[in-house]
Design a protein around this motif. Sequence first.
Motif, short mmCIF file in Angstrom:
data_model
loop_
_atom_site.label_atom_id
_atom_site.label_comp_id
_atom_site.label_asym_id
_atom_site.label_seq_id
_atom_site.Cartn_x
_atom_site.Cartn_y
_atom_site.Cartn_z
N GLY A 207 46.89 32.71 30.64
CA GLY A 207 46.85 31.08 31.38
C GLY A 207 48.02 30.94 31.26
O GLY A 207 47.99 29.75 32.50
N ALA A 208 49.18 31.03 30.12
CA ALA A 208 50.07 30.49 30.03
C ALA A 208 50.63 31.26 30.95
O ALA A 208 52.80 30.42 32.03
CB ALA A 208 50.90 31.26 28.95
N ALA A 209 51.01 32.46 32.43
CA ALA A 209 51.67 32.60 33.16
C ALA A 209 51.03 32.76 34.60
O ALA A 209 52.61 31.82 35.14
CB ALA A 209 51.34 34.52 33.42
N GLU A 210 50.25 31.96 34.55
CA GLU A 210 49.38 31.04 35.89
C GLU A 210 49.81 29.75 36.20
O GLU A 210 50.03 28.82 36.64
CB GLU A 210 48.07 31.49 36.06
N ASN A 211 49.99 28.88 34.58
CA ASN A 211 49.92 27.51 34.63
C ASN A 211 50.53 27.44 33.23
O ASN A 211 50.49 26.95 32.09
CB ASN A 211 49.30 26.61 33.91
N PRO A 212 51.91 27.39 33.56
CA PRO A 212 52.93 27.08 32.21
C PRO A 212 52.97 25.46 32.07
O PRO A 212 53.18 25.42 30.70
CB PRO A 212 54.68 27.54 33.11
N ALA A 213 52.37 24.95 32.64
CA ALA A 213 52.70 23.33 32.07
C ALA A 213 51.41 22.98 31.46
O ALA A 213 51.66 22.55 30.77
CB ALA A 213 52.71 22.36 33.13
N ARG A 214 50.46 24.37 31.17
CA ARG A 214 49.37 23.75 30.69
C ARG A 214 49.76 23.84 28.90
O ARG A 214 50.83 25.03 28.09
CB ARG A 214 48.20 25.42 29.86
N THR A 215 49.31 22.76 27.51
CA THR A 215 49.98 23.37 26.23
C THR A 215 49.04 23.45 25.68
O THR A 215 47.77 24.09 26.00
CB THR A 215 49.91 21.39 26.02
N ILE A 216 49.66 24.52 24.56
CA ILE A 216 48.55 25.17 23.94
C ILE A 216 47.51 24.00 23.67
O ILE A 216 46.07 24.73 22.84
CB ILE A 216 49.29 25.21 21.98
N GLY A 217 47.09 22.71 23.06
CA GLY A 217 45.66 21.72 22.12
C GLY A 217 44.67 21.87 23.77
O GLY A 217 43.86 22.22 23.15
N LYS A 218 45.41 21.72 24.92
CA LYS A 218 44.43 22.16 26.13
C LYS A 218 43.60 23.55 26.18
O LYS A 218 44.06 24.67 26.42
CB LYS A 218 45.26 22.03 27.40
N PRO A 219 42.53 23.05 25.93
CA PRO A 219 41.56 24.32 26.31
C PRO A 219 41.68 24.94 27.82
O PRO A 219 42.01 24.18 29.08
CB PRO A 219 40.05 23.70 26.86
N ALA A 220 40.75 26.61 27.73
CA ALA A 220 41.53 26.43 29.48
C ALA A 220 40.52 26.47 30.54
O ALA A 220 39.49 26.21 29.58
CB ALA A 220 41.79 28.71 29.14
N GLN A 221 40.76 26.74 31.51
CA GLN A 221 39.82 26.01 32.84
C GLN A 221 39.32 27.41 33.69
O GLN A 221 40.41 28.39 33.66
CB GLN A 221 40.30 24.79 33.42
N ASN A 222 37.81 27.31 34.44
CA ASN A 222 37.86 28.20 35.31
C ASN A 222 38.50 30.22 33.99
O ASN A 222 38.91 30.90 35.38
CB ASN A 222 38.98 28.19 36.74
N THR A 223 37.69 30.12 33.39
CA THR A 223 38.57 31.49 32.83
C THR A 223 36.36 32.51 32.72
O THR A 223 36.45 33.55 32.01
CB THR A 223 38.42 31.30 31.25
N LEU A 224 35.81 31.40 33.21
CA LEU A 224 34.32 32.69 33.81
C LEU A 224 34.81 33.99 34.82
O LEU A 224 35.29 33.48 35.54
CB LEU A 224 33.02 31.51 33.81
N PHE A 225 34.11 35.07 34.43
CA PHE A 225 34.37 35.76 35.41
C PHE A 225 33.07 35.69 36.27
O PHE A 225 31.91 35.34 35.86
CB PHE A 225 33.52 37.35 34.55
#
Length: 133
Positions: free
Chosen positions: A92-110
Amino acid sequence: MKFLLRTAFWLTIVVLLLAAANSQNGAPAPHLGAGEAVSAASAAVSDMRQFCARQPEACAVGSQALTGLGQKAQAGAKMLYEFLTTHFGRAGAAENPARTIGKPAQNTLFPADLTAPWRGSPARKEPEPRRPA
């Protein structure tokens, strides 16, 4: 601060173990009581509190040295963090570099996770009660 306390604790343990190893080599171990040990520890703490009043130059140099050591440790930790992030970073960090550590990831389901769950076998039909003839 926790790091310094932990380091001091483990260094104390190592020194005590080394002292215990030396005493087993034939040197007589000093026999201290609990009261004497507490008294010696409180005297050492009160002596450390008065150190900067007695030796202001040494205290200033020690403060500068510890500040430099802290800055070096911070720079080393930053380098280690960057190294670990580049080699073992999250997807997720490579796809969205603006994402902070405290925010939960989105669209992570297969896609398999998005399918409807298994509901089990269809309900069994109860047999009709027998009628007496």
